[in-house]
Design a protein around this motif. Structure first.
Motif: not given
Length: 125
Positions: A87-107
C-alpha cells in the motif's frame, strides 16, 4: 481627484510587487509504503482504505494513495506464502517519522539497480 487615484494605484502596485516577491512554499511530500499483509489462499490483507484511515486517525494527512507490487522480488506461489502486495501513500514529509513508527517505510528504500522504481502500481483489489 486624479492624483489621489494615481497615488492609490501606486500603493496597490507596490503592495502587489511586495507579495509577488514572497514565494508560497510548497508542501514537501514523501511517498511511503507498507505491506498489505496478504497471505496466499488465506487473506487479502489490509485494504487501501483501511491503511488511509489508519494514517488519518494518527493525524497524518494523506495526499494520494495507490496499490503496488514490489518490483524485482519473487515470491513462491504456495498457500500460506507472502505476497509482494504493498500500500503506497504520499504524505506531508513532516509526518514521515510518525508513519515510520507505524510500520511505513519510504518508497526510496525499495529502489535499486534491479528495481529502478521499487514497485509497480496495480489496481487496488
Amino acid at each position: 481627484m486624479k492624483i489621489t487615484k494615481l497615488k492609490g494605484l501606486a500603493a496597490s502596485a507596490s503592495a502587489l510587487a511586495l507579495f509577488a516577491g514572497c514565494a508560497i512554499k510548497q508542501v514537501e511530500e514523501v511517498t511511503v509504503y507498507k505491506t498489505k499483509g496478504a497471505v496466499q489462499c488465506e487473506s487479502s490483507g489490509m485494504s487501501i482504505f483501511e491503511s488511509e484511515i489508519q494514517l488519518q486517525n494518527s493525524g497524518i494527512e494523506v495526499h494520494s494513495s495507490k496499490c503496488g507490487v514490489l518490483e524485482g522480488v519473487g515470491f513462491a506461489q504456495m498457500c500460506g506464502g507472502k505476497t509482494g502486495d504493498i500500500l503506497v501513500h504520499t504524505i506531508n514529509a513532516r509526518y514521515e517519522n510518525l508513519a515510520e513508527a507505524m510500520g511505513y517505510k519510504p518508497v526510496s528504500t525499495l529502489v535499486s539497480a534491479d528495481a529502478p522504481q521499487g514497485f509497480n502500481a496495480v489496481e487496488c483489489q
